[in-house]
Design an enzyme around this catalytic site. Structure first.
Site, PDB file in Angstrom:
ATOM      1  N   CYS A  85       4.177   4.293  16.418  1.00  0.00           N
ATOM      2  CA  CYS A  85       5.301   3.443  16.843  1.00  0.00           C
ATOM      3  C   CYS A  85       6.273   3.077  15.723  1.00  0.00           C
ATOM      4  O   CYS A  85       7.481   3.233  15.885  1.00  0.00           O
ATOM      5  CB  CYS A  85       4.775   2.146  17.444  1.00  0.00           C
ATOM      6  SG  CYS A  85       4.013   2.386  19.029  1.00  0.00           S
ATOM      7  N   GLY A  95       0.816  -1.218   0.000  1.00  0.00           N
ATOM      8  CA  GLY A  95       0.000   0.000   0.000  1.00  0.00           C
ATOM      9  C   GLY A  95       0.835   1.247   0.000  1.00  0.00           C
ATOM     10  O   GLY A  95       1.727   1.420  -0.832  1.00  0.00           O
TER      11      GLY A  95
END
Ligand code: UDX
Length: 448
Positions: free
Chosen positions: A274, A267
């Site tokens: 994080c 994607g």
């Protein structure tokens, strides 16, 4: 047991509420008075399944206290969890100022008995030992520091706390090891009351390590996952050039248990609070020890390039003319199931499109409020109340978060809303032939 949780964020709140639900008395300490006041009234600051209910129940059972005063919480506590943020500095280095400030403040109020301090914040290797030394220097001998990294995902915080894949405990004294094993026993044995229905079929594995290994396990876990995503994105880019389909490839390789089917969705690259921070930090930590982490460097570069590549797809689809165009963007959260927009690909794309002179109509089912805060609206961004509204009059529709809501939409009327029936999908939500049959021009990642 009596426990303090310092830092009531995405990690601290679920951790403390789950421990309270086991009958422990928990003091939540945060410098943000407003947050503390809201929590006292039972207002849950995070969009997390089961968290609000757990907060209300613990307040009713009088097992939780919220305060901005260390002096109220620390003297009573046998175990203190440090869950404050460890944001990156501009250099990628971890900024430990909140951890250090928490330690300095709490050390003023430690009682005479032995105390276990548990570091849940993600900290560079060696931090536990440095903290221990600074406590010893100020005469606090009877304190031990446990490194207990957290692996919960946003949007699944309570579930992941109760059903973890493993619990990592890094400590060098047996007394604190026992304290932690006792606190986590209901999770390890999967023996807790109805907060969630699901249970694991076996005990949760506990990995007992040194402080240093526990600290590095956290970074290594996140870096491995970002490596996996950057890898599949690189293969997606190759697939595009050779006419293969990345979704078929992910399935074809993921069925090999040595590879595994998870985290193989190509994607727009990884984002969130994080992954970017921790992968860059590990790169920086390695460098500071004199080791050049060639692989990690590429993992970060592939990720940066992936967003730019996606932007180029949009520009190309609009025949290099973005200025003056209206573009609908569906999805501003960094992933589905959260209202968090930190390092979100959708937010970056909106900013880039505005810089290129487009007007952008944006929609997200959860993250609109947070997006409004980070996207300075000077008339080029229109915040819409539905996907349909975002598509109205647009020259193209971009999909940037993999919300189920988008998958389940009836897409037929969108052809009428859009000025041109063009969809550029950064999350590969649809089968290309299905959406093309409806009459859309459809561009996705790693597929024809
Ligand atoms: C992550 C880790 O999963 C968790 O263990 C750690 O404690 C904190 O960081 P989180 O940030 O909540 O959790 O999100 P996660 O679901 O892991 O997704 C991170 C990013 O990777 C998102 O931007 C997501 O869209 C992207 N991603 C994930 C992909 O691009 N492809 C995938 O296959 C999986």
């Amino acid at each position: 047991m009596k426990i303090s949780i310092i830092g009531v964020g995405y990690v601290g709140l679920p951790t403390g509420l789950v421990l309270a639900s086991f009958g422990n008395e928990v003091y939540f300490v945060d410098v943000d008075k407003d947050k503390i006041n809201k929590l006292r009234k039972g207002k849950n600051p995070f969009q997390e399944p089961s968290l609000g209910g757990l907060l209300e129940k613990n307040i009713r059972d009088k097992l939780v206290n919220f305060t901005d005063q260390y002096s109220v919480a620390i003297p009573k506590s046998e175990v203190i969890f440090i869950c404050v943020g460890t944001p990156p500095k501009i250099t990628g280095e971890v900024d430990l100022r909140y951890v250090k400030a928490a330690l300095e403040e709490l050390s003023k109020y430690l009682n005479k008995k032995s105390t276990t301090i548990v570091v849940k914040s993600t900290v560079p290797v060696g931090t536990a030992k440095v903290l221990k030394k600074s406590l010893v220097k100020t005469g606090r001998q009877n304190v031990s520091i446990v490194s207990n990294p957290e692996f919960l995902r946003e949007g699944k915080a309570v579930r992941d706390t109760l059903l973890p894949d493993r619990i990592v405990i890094g400590v060098d004294d047996q007394k604190s090891e026992k304290v932690l094993l006792g606190l986590y026993e209901p999770i390890i044995k999967q023996n807790f009351n109805n907060i969630i229905e699901e249970r694991l079929s076996k005990e949760v594995p506990v990995v007992l390590t040194s402080n240093e290994s526990a600290e590095l396990i956290k970074y290594a876990a996140n870096a491995f996952l970002t490596t996996k995503i950057s890898f599949i994105n690189e293969i997606a880019n190759i697939a595009e050039n050779v006419g293969a389909d990345i979704n078929e490839i992910s399935k074809g390789i993921g069925l090999d248990p040595r590879i595994g089917e998870h985290f193989l969705n190509a994607g727009m690259g990884w984002g969130g609070s994080c992954f970017p921070k921790d992968t860059r930090a590990l790169h920086q930590i390695a460098g500071s020890t004199g080791y050049l982490p060639v692989l990690l460097k590429s993992v970060i570069e592939v990720n940066n390039a992936q967003r730019y590549r996606f932007l180029q797809k949009i520009v190309k689809a609009l025949h290099e003319e973005v200025e003056g165009k209206i573009i609908g963007v569906l999805g501003l959260a960094f992933k589905a199931g959260t209202d968090d927009v930190r390092e979100s690909a959708g937010i970056e794309i909106v900013k880039e499109l505005v810089d290129l002179g487009a007007k952008v109509r944006v929609y997200d089912p959860m993250a609109l409020e947070n997006a409004k805060r980070v996207l300075k609206d000077n008339g080029d961004i229109i915040f819409c109340s539905s996907p349909h509204d975002a598509a109205k009059g647009a020259d193209a529709l971009v999909i940037s978060t993999e919300w189920d809501q988008f998958k389940q939409l009836d897409w037929r009327p969108f052809k009428r809303y859009l000025k041109k029936p063009l969809i550029i999908d950064g999350r590969n939500l649809f089968n290309p032939s299905f959406i093309r049959k409806m009459g859309f021009r459809y561009i996705s990642v790693g597929r024809k």
